[in-house]
Design a protein around this motif. Structure first.
Motif, PDB file in Angstrom:
ATOM      1  N   PRO A 136      45.990   6.238  36.609  1.00 36.39           N
ATOM      2  CA  PRO A 136      46.632   7.432  37.168  1.00 36.39           C
ATOM      3  C   PRO A 136      46.341   7.639  38.657  1.00 36.39           C
ATOM      4  N   LEU A 137      47.303   8.268  39.304  1.00 39.99           N
ATOM      5  CA  LEU A 137      47.213   8.556  40.737  1.00 39.99           C
ATOM      6  C   LEU A 137      46.375   9.809  41.001  1.00 39.99           C
ATOM      7  N   LEU A 138      46.382  10.745  40.055  1.00 39.15           N
ATOM      8  CA  LEU A 138      45.710  12.036  40.277  1.00 39.15           C
ATOM      9  C   LEU A 138      44.289  12.011  39.710  1.00 39.15           C
ATOM     10  N   ILE A 139      43.363  12.504  40.512  1.00 36.55           N
ATOM     11  CA  ILE A 139      41.956  12.536  40.072  1.00 36.55           C
ATOM     12  C   ILE A 139      41.503  13.991  39.963  1.00 36.55           C
ATOM     13  N   PRO A 140      41.089  14.446  38.759  1.00 40.76           N
ATOM     14  CA  PRO A 140      40.558  15.801  38.640  1.00 40.76           C
ATOM     15  C   PRO A 140      39.321  15.978  39.539  1.00 40.76           C
ATOM     16  N   GLU A 141      39.246  17.107  40.204  1.00 43.58           N
ATOM     17  CA  GLU A 141      38.184  17.351  41.194  1.00 43.58           C
ATOM     18  C   GLU A 141      36.771  17.032  40.671  1.00 43.58           C
ATOM     19  N   PRO A 142      36.408  17.467  39.456  1.00 39.46           N
ATOM     20  CA  PRO A 142      35.031  17.206  39.009  1.00 39.46           C
ATOM     21  C   PRO A 142      34.700  15.714  38.947  1.00 39.46           C
ATOM     22  N   LEU A 143      35.670  14.882  38.610  1.00 42.73           N
ATOM     23  CA  LEU A 143      35.417  13.438  38.573  1.00 42.73           C
ATOM     24  C   LEU A 143      35.231  12.891  39.982  1.00 42.73           C
ATOM     25  N   PHE A 144      36.132  13.308  40.859  1.00 43.24           N
ATOM     26  CA  PHE A 144      36.060  12.821  42.242  1.00 43.24           C
ATOM     27  C   PHE A 144      34.731  13.223  42.884  1.00 43.24           C
ATOM     28  N   MET A 145      34.231  14.406  42.527  1.00 45.56           N
ATOM     29  CA  MET A 145      33.037  14.955  43.161  1.00 45.56           C
ATOM     30  C   MET A 145      31.731  14.397  42.607  1.00 45.56           C
ATOM     31  N   LYS A 146      31.821  13.543  41.596  1.00 45.67           N
ATOM     32  CA  LYS A 146      30.620  13.124  40.877  1.00 45.67           C
ATOM     33  C   LYS A 146      29.644  12.281  41.709  1.00 45.67           C
TER      34      LYS A 146
ATOM     35  N   VAL B  73      40.929  13.248  51.793  1.00 38.55           N
ATOM     36  CA  VAL B  73      41.767  13.341  50.594  1.00 38.55           C
ATOM     37  C   VAL B  73      42.793  14.470  50.657  1.00 38.55           C
ATOM     38  N   TYR B  74      43.913  14.188  50.057  1.00 47.18           N
ATOM     39  CA  TYR B  74      44.972  15.177  49.868  1.00 47.18           C
ATOM     40  C   TYR B  74      44.724  15.868  48.527  1.00 47.18           C
ATOM     41  N   TRP B  75      44.930  17.172  48.492  1.00 45.36           N
ATOM     42  CA  TRP B  75      44.699  17.911  47.258  1.00 45.36           C
ATOM     43  C   TRP B  75      45.994  18.474  46.690  1.00 45.36           C
ATOM     44  N   VAL B  76      46.125  18.381  45.383  1.00 46.91           N
ATOM     45  CA  VAL B  76      47.208  19.067  44.679  1.00 46.91           C
ATOM     46  C   VAL B  76      46.563  20.281  44.018  1.00 46.91           C
ATOM     47  N   THR B  77      47.029  21.461  44.389  1.00 43.52           N
ATOM     48  CA  THR B  77      46.350  22.675  43.896  1.00 43.52           C
ATOM     49  C   THR B  77      47.268  23.552  43.059  1.00 43.52           C
ATOM     50  N   ARG B  78      48.576  23.226  43.048  1.00 41.27           N
ATOM     51  CA  ARG B  78      49.514  24.061  42.308  1.00 41.27           C
ATOM     52  C   ARG B  78      50.405  23.230  41.419  1.00 41.27           C
ATOM     53  N   GLY B  79      50.770  23.767  40.254  1.00 48.31           N
ATOM     54  CA  GLY B  79      51.823  23.199  39.424  1.00 48.31           C
ATOM     55  C   GLY B  79      52.952  24.218  39.439  1.00 48.31           C
ATOM     56  N   GLY B  80      54.041  23.917  40.128  1.00 49.05           N
ATOM     57  CA  GLY B  80      55.076  24.944  40.329  1.00 49.05           C
ATOM     58  C   GLY B  80      54.463  26.080  41.119  1.00 49.05           C
ATOM     59  N   SER B  81      54.564  27.289  40.604  1.00 50.76           N
ATOM     60  CA  SER B  81      54.009  28.414  41.364  1.00 50.76           C
ATOM     61  C   SER B  81      52.626  28.797  40.838  1.00 50.76           C
ATOM     62  N   LYS B  82      52.187  28.073  39.806  1.00 54.90           N
ATOM     63  CA  LYS B  82      50.908  28.418  39.177  1.00 54.90           C
ATOM     64  C   LYS B  82      49.751  27.651  39.817  1.00 54.90           C
ATOM     65  N   GLN B  83      48.700  28.377  40.181  1.00 57.39           N
ATOM     66  CA  GLN B  83      47.493  27.733  40.690  1.00 57.39           C
ATOM     67  C   GLN B  83      46.866  26.891  39.572  1.00 57.39           C
ATOM     68  N   LEU B  84      46.491  25.656  39.855  1.00 59.36           N
ATOM     69  CA  LEU B  84      45.891  24.822  38.805  1.00 59.36           C
ATOM     70  C   LEU B  84      44.457  25.265  38.504  1.00 59.36           C
ATOM     71  N   ASP B  85      44.043  25.135  37.244  1.00 56.55           N
ATOM     72  CA  ASP B  85      42.656  25.446  36.887  1.00 56.55           C
ATOM     73  C   ASP B  85      41.710  24.445  37.533  1.00 56.55           C
ATOM     74  N   ILE B  86      42.151  23.196  37.522  1.00 58.25           N
ATOM     75  CA  ILE B  86      41.331  22.153  38.142  1.00 58.25           C
ATOM     76  C   ILE B  86      42.165  21.467  39.208  1.00 58.25           C
ATOM     77  N   ASN B  87      41.681  21.493  40.448  1.00 55.03           N
ATOM     78  CA  ASN B  87      42.408  20.824  41.523  1.00 55.03           C
ATOM     79  C   ASN B  87      42.409  19.313  41.295  1.00 55.03           C
ATOM     80  N   LEU B  88      43.474  18.693  41.803  1.00 61.04           N
ATOM     81  CA  LEU B  88      43.619  17.242  41.636  1.00 61.04           C
ATOM     82  C   LEU B  88      43.724  16.606  43.012  1.00 61.04           C
TER      83      LEU B  88
END
Ligand code: A5A
Ligand code: ZN
Length: 495
Positions: free
Chosen positions: A75-85, A97-112
């Motif tokens: 996968p291309l997307l890495i959940p923040e806790p894994l990346f931060m390990k 790194v580029y961050w994906v923080t939203r899915g549509g208009s909803k803030q994601l629980d875990i940034n990717l």
């Protein structure tokens, strides 16, 4: 077979190297960087074809090692806790790194984050796959887009933000010795790869403060751009030791029931490989592609004269068939533009051989081959001549490599005198090999005083990897502090 000398010019290529490079990428239809997003470009048809051939060589090399590497896709997307390990890894990459923080208009629980490289995606999966030593080694690779928010000046193919062609191999082993052997295999694969492309390189161990974030040590392949004598890192091989294994708890059960950490390596090559092909072999008229990877190896240009059109075209097609049946990637340009324009177009695109066929040639039952790399004109017999073309292509391949090697060797200097080092770097004659101790201060002094950077230690001076290493003979004095050292390092300017 008779031959006449031609000539080529490398003035612009020499003096305005980066301008030449950016200009030619578009003119030769390799890549178009006019997309409105910094560090991102569009691979055009011809460029894509070249890229495919170049990376097929790498695929074949990886697929055919004694224990093959398997091509995979993560996968291309890495959940923040894994990346931060992994702390060191994060320190090295967090500003990129580029961050994906939203899915549509909803803030994601875990940034990717978009992978800047895939250690933190792959290794949690490796944990699921490894139980006993029988699950080892793992050897996988993928060729994918990765993203790095580069803050230095971006340059086409050289420093991009979307790396469109990131080949990363990752391996897992039971012992440190096997990981070290894997590093050697990695070096061998990359050496063969660049040899096939006719690209000269030198191999060096990166300084400790400049290794891959999370590696025990990093070894880099560098080439020198002949125009401006700057180096470009065109690949790296890293020994990760047990650093990531400890972070991601990658263990296996040994024969005796003991639980042990695995040892890992990874190695990467990007579209810089294409940048190297373009820059090493070009000239003022454009690209000059090694036949091995040229999308078109021979272009037939019929020299049309009134009244003879039909005959010339017929004979051209006849020649095309002959060449194709010999396995040569040939093409007939019967488009409606002047032969002069055709010459220009195919020269720009770097087609290794042009074939001219005019009314006089038909009379004499011959055709003319023009070598792109030297301009040399070779007259061949119409009936039997095509058979000689594979040999000419081989010669071009070999000569391009030689020409590039000589240029690179000429821009590598060696000195043990500090003033001379300063002079050589200031006058931009190339890169300079000097004796240097392991003190960070000494390296820092050089970097402060000259425009050069410490690129690394030539592999020759590194015991574990050197065939030429000599404990007895390698006794030098550091160019800065005069303390004894067994090591030399390369200083130079780089991209
Ligand atoms: N996981 C390891 C393999 C890794 O990421 N290593 S690396 O960071 O050194 O990248 C591998 C290679 O990618 C580098 O040697 C360099 O040749 C190339 N590269 C790195 N950043 C790049 C960029 N912004 N644009 C183009 N190529 C780049
Ligand atoms: Zn010193």
């Amino acid at each position: 077979m008779s031959a006449k000398k031609g000539k080529i010019s490398r003035e612009k290529w020499n003096n305005n190297f980066m301008d030449w490079f950016s200009d030619i990428l578009l003119k030769a239809e390799i890549i178009d960087y006019r997309f409105n997003l910094k560090g991102c470009g569009v691979w055009l048809g011809y460029g894509f074809n070249l890229r495919k051939r170049v990376f097929q060589i790498l695929r074949d090399l990886l697929d055919n090692t004694p224990i093959p590497h398997e091509e995979t896709l993560f996968p291309l997307l890495i959940p923040e806790p894994l990346f931060m390990k992994e702390a060191e890894h994060v320190k090295g990459f967090e500003d990129e790194v580029y961050w994906v923080t939203r899915g549509g208009s909803k803030q994601l629980d875990i940034n990717l984050c978009l992978r800047p490289t895939s250690e933190t995606v792959m290794y949690p999966m490796f944990k699921l796959w490894i139980r006993s030593h029988q699950d080892l080694p793992i050897k996988v690779y993928q060729i994918v887009s990765t993203f790095r928010y580069e803050t230095k000046t971006t340059r086409p193919l050289i420093r991009v933000r979307e790396l469109t062609t990131f080949k990363e191999a990752h391996t897992v082993h039971a012992t440190a010795k096997e990981a070290e052997d894997q590093v050697k295999e990695g070096l061998e694969i990359y050496s063969k790869f660049y040899d096939r492309l006719g690209i000269p390189y030198f191999i060096n161990v990166r300084p400790d403060y400049d290794k891959f974030p999370g590696a025990e040590y990093s070894i880099a392949f560098e080439t020198i751009f002949p125009g401006d004598h700057k180096t470009l890192q065109i690949g790296t091989v890293h020994n990760l030791g047990t650093i990531f294994a400890k972070t991601f708890d990658l263990t296996y059960e040994a024969d005796n029931g003991e639980i042990k950490f695995v040892h890992q390596t990874c190695y990467g090559i990007s579209e810089r490989a294409i940048a190297a092909v373009v820059t090493q072999h070009g000239d003022d008229a454009g690209l000059c592609l090694p036949p091995e990877v040229a999308p078109i190896q021979a272009i037939i240009v019929p020299i049309i004269f009134k009244g003879k059109e039909k005959e010339i075209l017929e004979q051209s097609k006849n020649l095309l068939d002959k060449m194709n049946s010999l396995g040569i990637r040939a093409k007939l340009d019967d488009s409606d533009i002047s032969s002069g324009k055709k010459f220009y177009k195919w020269e720009t695109k770097g087609v290794p051989i042009r074939i001219e066929l005019g009314p006089k040639d038909i009379e004499k039952k011959q055709f003319i081959v023009v070598r792109r790399d030297t301009g040399e004109r070779i007259t061949l017999d119409f009936k039997e001549g095509a058979k000689k073309i594979p040999k000419i292509l081989e010669e071009i391949q070999k000569d391009l490599h030689e020409r590039a090697k000589i240029l690179m060797e000429n821009s590598i200097k060696e000195t043990d005198d500090y003033d001379e080092l300063y002079d050589l770097i200031e006058k931009r004659v190339g890169i300079v090999i000097v004796p240097l101790c392991d003190e960070y201060d000494c390296a820092e002094q050089i970097e402060k005083r000259t425009e050069g950077k410490i690129i690394g230690t030539p592999i020759k001076y590194v015991k574990e990897f050197s065939k030429e290493y000599s404990e007895k003979e390698f006794n030098f004095n550091c160019i800065v502090c005069a303390r004894p050292t067994k090591k030399k390092m390369i200083i130079g300017r780089s991209y």
